[in-house]
Motif scaffolding. Structure first.
Motif, PDB file in Angstrom:
ATOM      1  N   THR A   1       0.870  -1.210  -0.064  1.00  0.00           N
ATOM      2  CA  THR A   1      -0.026   0.183   0.076  1.00  0.00           C
ATOM      3  C   THR A   1       0.822   1.270   0.063  1.00  0.00           C
ATOM      4  O   THR A   1       1.999   1.101   0.617  1.00  0.00           O
ATOM      5  CB  THR A   1      -1.159  -0.015   1.297  1.00  0.00           C
ATOM      6  N   SER A   2       0.217   2.280  -0.780  1.00  0.00           N
ATOM      7  CA  SER A   2       1.182   3.656  -0.728  1.00  0.00           C
ATOM      8  C   SER A   2       1.204   4.080   0.749  1.00  0.00           C
ATOM      9  O   SER A   2       2.272   4.827   1.228  1.00  0.00           O
ATOM     10  CB  SER A   2       0.381   4.543  -1.335  1.00  0.00           C
ATOM     11  N   ASP A   3       0.218   4.002   1.742  1.00  0.00           N
ATOM     12  CA  ASP A   3       0.307   4.536   3.003  1.00  0.00           C
ATOM     13  C   ASP A   3      -0.515   3.639   3.864  1.00  0.00           C
ATOM     14  O   ASP A   3      -1.456   3.345   3.997  1.00  0.00           O
ATOM     15  CB  ASP A   3      -0.667   5.770   3.189  1.00  0.00           C
ATOM     16  N   ARG A   4       0.549   2.755   4.576  1.00  0.00           N
ATOM     17  CA  ARG A   4       0.126   1.363   5.145  1.00  0.00           C
ATOM     18  C   ARG A   4      -0.707   1.786   6.467  1.00  0.00           C
ATOM     19  O   ARG A   4      -0.178   2.438   7.213  1.00  0.00           O
ATOM     20  CB  ARG A   4       1.417   0.582   5.657  1.00  0.00           C
ATOM     21  N   PRO A   5      -1.747   1.185   6.510  1.00  0.00           N
ATOM     22  CA  PRO A   5      -3.062   1.488   7.788  1.00  0.00           C
ATOM     23  C   PRO A   5      -2.073   0.364   9.103  1.00  0.00           C
ATOM     24  O   PRO A   5      -1.248  -0.184   8.814  1.00  0.00           O
ATOM     25  CB  PRO A   5      -4.104   1.023   7.174  1.00  0.00           C
ATOM     26  N   SER A   6      -2.830   0.785   9.924  1.00  0.00           N
ATOM     27  CA  SER A   6      -2.328  -0.147  11.384  1.00  0.00           C
ATOM     28  C   SER A   6      -2.731  -1.468  11.160  1.00  0.00           C
ATOM     29  O   SER A   6      -3.441  -1.753  10.132  1.00  0.00           O
ATOM     30  CB  SER A   6      -3.176   0.620  12.362  1.00  0.00           C
ATOM     31  N   ILE A   7      -2.049  -2.337  12.016  1.00  0.00           N
ATOM     32  CA  ILE A   7      -2.551  -3.853  11.867  1.00  0.00           C
ATOM     33  C   ILE A   7      -3.922  -3.966  12.293  1.00  0.00           C
ATOM     34  O   ILE A   7      -4.622  -5.049  11.449  1.00  0.00           O
ATOM     35  CB  ILE A   7      -1.490  -4.483  12.958  1.00  0.00           C
ATOM     36  N   ASP A   8      -4.498  -3.282  13.083  1.00  0.00           N
ATOM     37  CA  ASP A   8      -5.857  -3.512  13.587  1.00  0.00           C
ATOM     38  C   ASP A   8      -6.630  -3.284  12.460  1.00  0.00           C
ATOM     39  O   ASP A   8      -7.783  -3.860  12.087  1.00  0.00           O
ATOM     40  CB  ASP A   8      -6.305  -2.658  14.827  1.00  0.00           C
ATOM     41  N   THR A   9      -6.337  -2.057  11.795  1.00  0.00           N
ATOM     42  CA  THR A   9      -7.314  -1.703  10.479  1.00  0.00           C
ATOM     43  C   THR A   9      -7.236  -3.037   9.562  1.00  0.00           C
ATOM     44  O   THR A   9      -8.209  -3.245   8.771  1.00  0.00           O
ATOM     45  CB  THR A   9      -6.900  -0.366   9.751  1.00  0.00           C
ATOM     46  N   ILE A  10      -5.974  -3.346   9.186  1.00  0.00           N
ATOM     47  CA  ILE A  10      -5.783  -4.574   8.240  1.00  0.00           C
ATOM     48  C   ILE A  10      -6.663  -5.792   8.527  1.00  0.00           C
ATOM     49  O   ILE A  10      -7.229  -6.233   7.784  1.00  0.00           O
ATOM     50  CB  ILE A  10      -4.447  -4.858   7.935  1.00  0.00           C
ATOM     51  N   ARG A  11      -6.320  -6.138  10.000  1.00  0.00           N
ATOM     52  CA  ARG A  11      -7.189  -7.029  10.427  1.00  0.00           C
ATOM     53  C   ARG A  11      -8.710  -7.270  10.313  1.00  0.00           C
ATOM     54  O   ARG A  11      -9.314  -8.109  10.105  1.00  0.00           O
ATOM     55  CB  ARG A  11      -6.940  -7.598  11.980  1.00  0.00           C
ATOM     56  N   ALA A  12      -9.200  -5.973  10.651  1.00  0.00           N
ATOM     57  CA  ALA A  12     -10.573  -5.702  10.501  1.00  0.00           C
ATOM     58  C   ALA A  12     -11.191  -5.758   9.210  1.00  0.00           C
ATOM     59  O   ALA A  12     -12.366  -6.458   8.823  1.00  0.00           O
ATOM     60  CB  ALA A  12     -10.960  -4.165  11.057  1.00  0.00           C
ATOM     61  N   ASP A  13     -10.159  -5.318   7.992  1.00  0.00           N
ATOM     62  CA  ASP A  13     -10.431  -5.656   6.741  1.00  0.00           C
ATOM     63  C   ASP A  13     -10.593  -7.043   6.251  1.00  0.00           C
ATOM     64  O   ASP A  13     -11.436  -7.555   5.385  1.00  0.00           O
ATOM     65  CB  ASP A  13      -9.852  -4.948   5.660  1.00  0.00           C
ATOM     66  N   ILE A  14      -9.715  -7.887   6.931  1.00  0.00           N
ATOM     67  CA  ILE A  14      -9.692  -9.290   6.434  1.00  0.00           C
ATOM     68  C   ILE A  14     -10.888 -10.005   7.192  1.00  0.00           C
ATOM     69  O   ILE A  14     -11.662 -10.879   6.587  1.00  0.00           O
ATOM     70  CB  ILE A  14      -8.573  -9.894   7.096  1.00  0.00           C
ATOM     71  N   GLN A  25       1.578  -9.554   9.284  1.00  0.00           N
ATOM     72  CA  GLN A  25       2.952  -9.150   9.448  1.00  0.00           C
ATOM     73  C   GLN A  25       3.423  -8.078   8.604  1.00  0.00           C
ATOM     74  O   GLN A  25       3.350  -8.287   7.321  1.00  0.00           O
ATOM     75  CB  GLN A  25       3.888 -10.634   9.581  1.00  0.00           C
ATOM     76  N   THR A  26       3.976  -6.959   9.243  1.00  0.00           N
ATOM     77  CA  THR A  26       4.758  -5.877   8.379  1.00  0.00           C
ATOM     78  C   THR A  26       5.875  -6.093   8.002  1.00  0.00           C
ATOM     79  O   THR A  26       6.654  -7.115   8.531  1.00  0.00           O
ATOM     80  CB  THR A  26       4.515  -4.437   9.236  1.00  0.00           C
ATOM     81  N   SER A  27       6.289  -5.688   7.085  1.00  0.00           N
ATOM     82  CA  SER A  27       7.532  -5.950   6.245  1.00  0.00           C
ATOM     83  C   SER A  27       8.139  -4.651   5.558  1.00  0.00           C
ATOM     84  O   SER A  27       7.342  -4.054   4.678  1.00  0.00           O
ATOM     85  CB  SER A  27       7.461  -7.106   5.388  1.00  0.00           C
ATOM     86  N   LEU A 213      15.033  -7.234  17.208  1.00  0.00           N
ATOM     87  CA  LEU A 213      14.206  -5.836  17.443  1.00  0.00           C
ATOM     88  C   LEU A 213      14.367  -5.309  16.026  1.00  0.00           C
ATOM     89  O   LEU A 213      13.451  -4.400  15.963  1.00  0.00           O
ATOM     90  CB  LEU A 213      15.076  -5.287  18.612  1.00  0.00           C
ATOM     91  N   LEU A 214      15.566  -5.055  15.507  1.00  0.00           N
ATOM     92  CA  LEU A 214      15.963  -4.323  14.533  1.00  0.00           C
ATOM     93  C   LEU A 214      15.856  -4.681  13.188  1.00  0.00           C
ATOM     94  O   LEU A 214      15.958  -4.314  12.016  1.00  0.00           O
ATOM     95  CB  LEU A 214      17.188  -3.547  14.684  1.00  0.00           C
ATOM     96  N   GLY A 215      16.079  -5.985  13.011  1.00  0.00           N
ATOM     97  CA  GLY A 215      16.232  -6.930  11.785  1.00  0.00           C
ATOM     98  C   GLY A 215      14.814  -6.818  11.034  1.00  0.00           C
ATOM     99  O   GLY A 215      13.877  -6.594  11.452  1.00  0.00           O
ATOM    100  N   GLY A 216      15.047  -7.287   9.753  1.00  0.00           N
ATOM    101  CA  GLY A 216      13.949  -7.428   9.097  1.00  0.00           C
ATOM    102  C   GLY A 216      12.791  -8.788   9.339  1.00  0.00           C
ATOM    103  O   GLY A 216      13.347  -9.483  10.092  1.00  0.00           O
ATOM    104  N   ALA A 217      11.822  -8.477   8.843  1.00  0.00           N
ATOM    105  CA  ALA A 217      10.784  -9.728   9.207  1.00  0.00           C
ATOM    106  C   ALA A 217      11.198 -11.106   8.279  1.00  0.00           C
ATOM    107  O   ALA A 217      10.741 -11.995   8.955  1.00  0.00           O
ATOM    108  CB  ALA A 217       9.239  -9.290   8.350  1.00  0.00           C
TER     109      ALA A 217
END
Length: 263
Positions: A1-14, A25-27, A213-217
């Protein structure tokens, strides 16, 4: 997405799409990885389409970068490869330790050192796999893959190294102080190597936690497995391997009493 929404918003859409048991999971800065429950490719593709439609219906600008379906047969092959790799590594470790400790003073036995090391390694591997299973039950983003197998083999190598440091000091002290009891020699050897083992492991764990903590997913599961394995491997080398070796030696001495002096 161009402007990633929050995890809660994504889960609500799912949830709006009617898809259950999906892990989010964000990446990177804008990407999102969504994992569905194990099922055949057609159903997984349909659910993926439903989720994308739900995102677009909520006004989000979504582009699907990739879609992968891992079948049950692939998962089974991964498990088989993991077990095979660990067994081969264990056999090689047993042979190496038995050969390296072949000159250990009697009545101790090089194969006893090797077998005790493997028992401690088994503890480390079972702990790591069990911890991953428990964490994965509550956090579906945790999964077993090829990197997890690599982590297990790395844990084997690290744990063996830590255990051999202690065992090698026991062997040296058996030669230097042949009149001491085996348990006293093992205790002295542990005390002599304790600071080195803990300091080395702490440095490794600090680096791993930083990467966690700082590495990639993409490497998060791998780093998590390594962190668990290194921590339990340090504990096992100190509190499992040497006490098991001492208990085994004492049991052998009771069955076959011999003079204290060792040649």
């Amino acid at each position: 997405t161009s402007d990633r929404p929050s995890i809660d918003t994504i889960r609500a859409d799912i949830g709006t799409a009617g898809v259950k048991e999906a892990a989010v999971q964000t990446s990177g800065d804008k990407d999102v990885i969504i994992r569905f429950a194990n099922q055949d490719g057609i159903i997984a593709r349909d659910e993926g389409n439903k989720v994308i439609s739900a995102f677009k219906a909520s006004g989000q600008d979504v582009t699907e970068a990739s879609f992968e379906n891992i079948s049950g047969s692939i998962a089974k092959d991964t498990t088989t490869n993991a077990v095979t790799a660990v067994i081969i590594a264990i056999i090689a470790i047993v042979a190496f330790i038995a050969f390296s400790f072949r000159s250990v003073p009697r009545p101790t036995n090089s194969w006893r050192f090797a077998a005790t090391t493997i028992l401690a390694l088994g503890h480390d591997i079972l702990f790591t796999v069990g911890a991953f299973s428990i964490i994965g039950h509550f956090f579906p983003i945790i999964e077993v893959d090829a990197l997890f197998i690599t982590a297990l083999l790395t844990i084997l190598g690290f744990s063996v190294n830590d255990t051999i440091v202690v065992f090698d000091r026991i062997r040296e002290n058996l030669r230097r102080t042949p009149t001491k009891s085996f348990e006293d020699i093992a205790n002295s050897s542990l005390n002599q190597t304790l600071a080195r083992s803990i300091n080395t492991s702490m440095m490794v764990i600090i680096v791993l936690v930083s990467l966690l903590l700082l590495g990639g997913a993409s490497i998060r599961n791998f780093i998590l497995a390594l962190t668990l394995g290194v921590a339990i491997g340090t504990y096992s080398s100190i509190f499992n391997a040497s006490p098991l070796l001492v208990s085994w030696q004492l049991a052998s001495d009771r069955r076959n009493p011999q003079p204290v002096k060792r040649k």
